[in-house]
Design an enzyme around this catalytic site. Sequence first.
Site, PDB file in Angstrom:
ATOM      1  N   ASP A 163      15.994  19.273 -19.577  1.00 46.80           N
ATOM      2  CA  ASP A 163      14.656  19.209 -20.167  1.00 46.80           C
ATOM      3  C   ASP A 163      13.615  18.746 -19.143  1.00 46.80           C
ATOM      4  O   ASP A 163      13.929  18.515 -17.973  1.00 46.80           O
ATOM      5  CB  ASP A 163      14.709  18.278 -21.388  1.00 46.80           C
ATOM      6  CG  ASP A 163      13.871  18.791 -22.552  1.00 46.80           C
ATOM      7  OD1 ASP A 163      12.912  19.553 -22.325  1.00 46.80           O
ATOM      8  OD2 ASP A 163      14.178  18.425 -23.704  1.00 46.80           O
ATOM      9  N   ASP A 218       8.499  24.243 -28.175  1.00 45.68           N
ATOM     10  CA  ASP A 218       9.553  24.143 -29.177  1.00 45.68           C
ATOM     11  C   ASP A 218       9.249  24.991 -30.412  1.00 45.68           C
ATOM     12  O   ASP A 218       8.109  25.070 -30.870  1.00 45.68           O
ATOM     13  CB  ASP A 218       9.723  22.690 -29.622  1.00 45.68           C
ATOM     14  CG  ASP A 218      10.355  21.820 -28.551  1.00 45.68           C
ATOM     15  OD1 ASP A 218      10.749  22.362 -27.505  1.00 45.68           O
ATOM     16  OD2 ASP A 218      10.453  20.606 -28.773  1.00 45.68           O
TER      17      ASP A 218
END
Length: 415
Positions: A163, A218
Amino acid sequence: MKTHQSIILLVLCTLSFTPLSAQQPQPVIFSEDIPAKPLLCPTPPMGWSSWNTFACDINEDLIKAMADEMVATGLKDAGYIYLNLDDCWHGERDADGFIQPDPVRFPSGMKALADYVHSKGLKIGIYSDAGSATCGGKPGSLGHEYQDALQYARWGIDYLKYDWCNTENVNSKGAYSLMAKALRASGRDIVFSLCEWGDTQAYSWAENVGHLWRTTGDVNCCFDCELDHGGWKSLGVLQIMDKNEKLRQFAGPNHWNDPDMMEVGNGMTESEDRAHFSMWCMMAAPLILGNDIRSMSPATAALVMNKDMIAIDQDPLGIQGLRYRTESGLEYWLKPLQSGAWAFCILNRTLSSRTITLDFADFHMFDNLSRLTFETGSHNYKVYNIWAGKEEAPSNKSRKVTIPSHDVVVYRLTY
């Protein structure tokens, strides 16, 4: 396996890495001297991830239960082989700097959990971050890249999602290239999933760095929305799709555009779930489930295990589909497949059901990416309606087609 002295040297090398300003990105690319990427994803990876349903509330019993269900439900046999832990599995680093799992949530250790997952015929994935801490506030890999890669290899990890939180003044090309080198020096083949949300256009520079890269922010469990969380926004299925669709030239075997995990089975309507799943397949996206498969409905199970739709996603040609035409809220998508076949999808973005007369002769296209031509003048295609599960009249016959709101009709055309 590296010697202890070699490990220390490698760690010191990582600590000597000088981050570059994220606000003033420099034209420094570390990917040129990365060892060749292992061929681990000739087709988009398929599996399940913990984040969409469980977020930080994960433990070894949950992961074992999910492994059991992936086998019992038939997901493994359908191709879903990666069982991925997302954020919050982490404990602290030991005295030598090696990351350990949370001892309360994972008392048996990560190696034992990986062994259990492997015993089911599955592969196991894990999560880290290129910054000082993960998005959930757990220890990141910055300054520990080679140590973490070695630890994952020791545990038997098969997949790493990496990430991009807490990366102030870190250069993304350098950070992801460094972890790619570390993974390839670990002694184990590990799928590398870059998750910088498309912010630094990884799709344009990471073909030899990772096996897949996020192209968007997201996904949220809604079909058509955008939610503002203050410092960031999550996107609906359509918004994610629109961002990813433009990047088809960057995808292909062993290097895939990733529009994020799926929200199928998490609360949208069955029509929206079908459209969501179909569009991910049309875009040759990784198929990573995010629902609680222990309570998966028969409708959801049938949807995500539709072998004909999965075959479109997993087609060996490895070409992402394209949006050919848009008319009054309907979109017509084409995806070239091996042996001259095509997937043909009609997506209804509107809130009303639509009935049209479909004539395949109205569609003619030469695809510059695949170098293939779709046209019915020279080929009278056989037409298979995937979601209806039946053969229809050949492509030289027009037909009435009804596409419900937020739904799709998908055909496979062969000759």
